[in-house]
Design an enzyme around this catalytic site. Structure first.
Site, PDB file in Angstrom:
ATOM      1  N   ASP A  15      12.157  -4.223  -7.334  1.00 48.47           N
ATOM      2  CA  ASP A  15      10.849  -4.883  -7.343  1.00 48.47           C
ATOM      3  C   ASP A  15      10.887  -6.241  -8.035  1.00 48.47           C
ATOM      4  OD1 ASP A  15       9.895  -2.435  -6.241  1.00 48.47           O
ATOM      5  OD2 ASP A  15       9.685  -1.625  -8.259  1.00 48.47           O
ATOM      6  N   GLU A 184       1.836  -2.642   0.300  1.00 51.13           N
ATOM      7  CA  GLU A 184       1.678  -2.647  -1.158  1.00 51.13           C
ATOM      8  C   GLU A 184       2.310  -3.937  -1.673  1.00 51.13           C
ATOM      9  OE1 GLU A 184       4.125   0.532  -2.848  1.00 51.13           O
ATOM     10  OE2 GLU A 184       5.315   0.529  -1.019  1.00 51.13           O
TER      11      GLU A 184
END
Length: 534
Positions: A15, A184
């Protein structure tokens, strides 16, 4: 031009959120249940990265006790407003349930490696928050979670303007976009008259990708590109799989790059498994002159391993990420910082002394220190000196993914050979000191081998990892002696088992004392060597 080799931050580093400040690039990555919280790396050339610190105090009370594996800090987002760094992130306390029980926080710092402000909780619609600074205004982007029966856990992307001083909502929450596929990880960037919304699409497994939408205002409406900016889901032969979760960064010369996560799978009879977890990669991006959408410079949407970039600054090769703290980076510990006494130089300089606490499946107080594996071929070695007197005391070497996925070789107590386990019999001189090899796979723990060793003598032990295989050994009379058979290392991956997994394999040391919590074990000469391909 600089040629970089992806992944640029190797091993468990998912991420990535990247920013450029002057001639420096910074990237923050998820830490989940591990401390230090939110590791940050920096680079001058996008190819060579070094550890730059972490967000100390990101978790109130500096404790994630009780949080499940792969819970904790998800998808931090790093930004720069021209004067200071901002970090927003969610602390997720429930995994695999309709309620993520997530709290979103914001913290700031003037120096990336300095003191960060006390985190302030802000509106918490879901995980994967991001901040967008636009003409003096501050916007918080987030995933919306609908926990209700029949609801969509990924129910769209929302934005809320925040007061820059109080961080309270400065207006209503706006629904920016809902999509038929799971989206997302929103990130916003402004280019010209367009606001480009980058979305992590399809979940974080092999279906992962980066989708782009754009609008004329922050609050939309947004139109969605008819093709992904990045993905490898349509071709399992691409070396970098699970490509997704991207962020666009402009270079000093006006060129652009995309930071994103990717994974390097090991092929097994059970399918591809990514033992190293998700890693950080960079791809050059151009803007289509005809329609204005961002595209990978090399064409298509597949990530590539070797790419040329022009960041203007040069960095010497071979920078190594380390912290000056005795038990700092690359060491990590689950759910809390290491006890400072573990590295007390007055006790035994150069050694680490762990005091045994809970067992390896504990979510509360497991004495464990570990380092990330960064390549598919690795070797780890350590010398252990301890005097276990009962089966409730143990210390040794672990190959670790989580409390339900690990391989461990422990120095412990065992019954005399041939005698069944009936608990401790407390006979003077009974039993033996032994190395006990176990493997844990979700709800099953299996004893693989038991080897008797001399009581009180230091034992040098190690493990060799080669792709999907792991072999444990110890040193006797100067020779390596295998303990047990070759084990399936690929079970220590995101892709094995029935539960959600988001981290990566690590190698480390631990100590257990289930009764007295006072058994000490000394560890010396810990060495982890990861061998790059080629």
């Amino acid at each position: 031009m600089t040629v970089l080799h992806n992944p640029v931050v190797r091993g468990f580093a998912p991420d990535p959120s990247m920013v450029r400040v002057g001639d420096r690039y910074y990237v923050a990555t998820s830490s989940f249940e591990w401390f230090p919280t939110i590791p940050i790396h920096r680079s001058r050339d996008l190819a060579h990265w070094e550890y730059a610190g972490h967000v100390r105090g990101a978790v109130p009370g500096d404790s994630l006790a009780g949080v499940p594996d792969s819970g904790g800090i998800w998808a931090p987002s790093l930004s720069w407003d021209g004067e200071r760094f901002w970090m927003t992130y969610s602390v997720v306390r429930s995994v695999g349930t309709p309620y993520f029980d997530a709290d979103t926080y914001i913290t700031t710092a003037s120096d990336i490696g300095g003191k960060w402000s006390a985190p302030q909780r802000v509106v918490s619609h879901g995980f994967d928050p991001a901040l967008f600074h636009d003409e003096g205004r501050l916007w918080l982007l987030n995933l919306q979670n609908d926990h209700r029966p029949g609801g969509r856990r990924f129910a769209g992307i929302v934005a809320t303007e925040l007061d820059r001083d109080t961080l309270a909502p400065a207006g209503p929450t706006h629904l920016l976009l809902q999509h038929e596929r799971l989206v997302e990880g929103p990130k916003l960037v402004r280019r010209g008259d367009w606001y480009y919304l980058l979305l992590a699409e399809g979940g974080t497994g092999f279906e992962h990708g980066v989708l782009v939408a754009r609008g004329r205002t922050v609050t939309g409406p947004y139109e969605v590109d008819d093709r992904p900016l990045l993905t490898s889901r349509d071709d399992l032969s691409v070396p970098l799989q699970k490509a997704g979760h991207g962020e666009l960064v402009e270079l000093p010369d006006g060129e652009w790059v995309l930071s994103h996560l990717a994974a390097r799978p090991v092929l097994t009879p059970a399918g591809p498994r990514c033992t190293l977890g998700r890693e950080t990669a960079v791809q050059p991006v151009t803007w289509d002159d005809a329609d204005g959408w961002p595209r990978l410079r090399h064409g298509g949407w597949h990530p590539v391993v070797e790419v040329a970039v022009s960041p203007r600054s040069a960095a010497p090769p071979g920078q190594v990420a380390h912290s000056e703290e005795p038990l700092g980076w690359p060491w990590s510990s689950p759910r809390g910082y290491p006890d400072p006494s573990w590295a007390d130089a007055t006790t035994r300089p150069g050694w680490i002394r762990l005091r045994g606490r809970h067992g390896p499946e504990s979510r509360w107080a497991h004495s464990l220190l570990a380092q990330r594996l960064t390549e598919h071929r690795a070797e780890v070695e350590v010398t252990v000196e301890a005097r276990p007197l009962t089966f409730t005391q143990a210390a040794g070497l672990v190959l670790w993914y989580g409390a339900d996925a690990y391989l461990g070789l422990d120095l412990t107590w065992a019954e005399p050979e041939g005698e069944e386990q009936r608990g401790q019999q407390w006979r003077d001189g009974g039993g033996r000191t032994a190395l006990r090899l176990v493997e844990r796979d979700e709800d099953v723990t299996r004893e693989v081998a038991v080897v008797e060793v001399e009581f009180g003598a230091p034992v040098t032990m190690g493990a060799t990892v080669d792709g999907a295989d792991a072999r444990f050994w110890y040193v006797r009379d100067g020779e390596r002696v295998p303990v047990g058979p070759v084990l399936d290392f690929s079970r220590l991956s995101d892709d094995h088992g029935s539960r959600l997994r988001f981290t990566g394999a690590m190698a480390g040391i631990h100590a257990v004392d289930l009764v007295g919590a006072e058994f000490n074990a000394d560890f010396g000469g810990f060495h982890l060597e990861c061998t790059p391909p080629g």
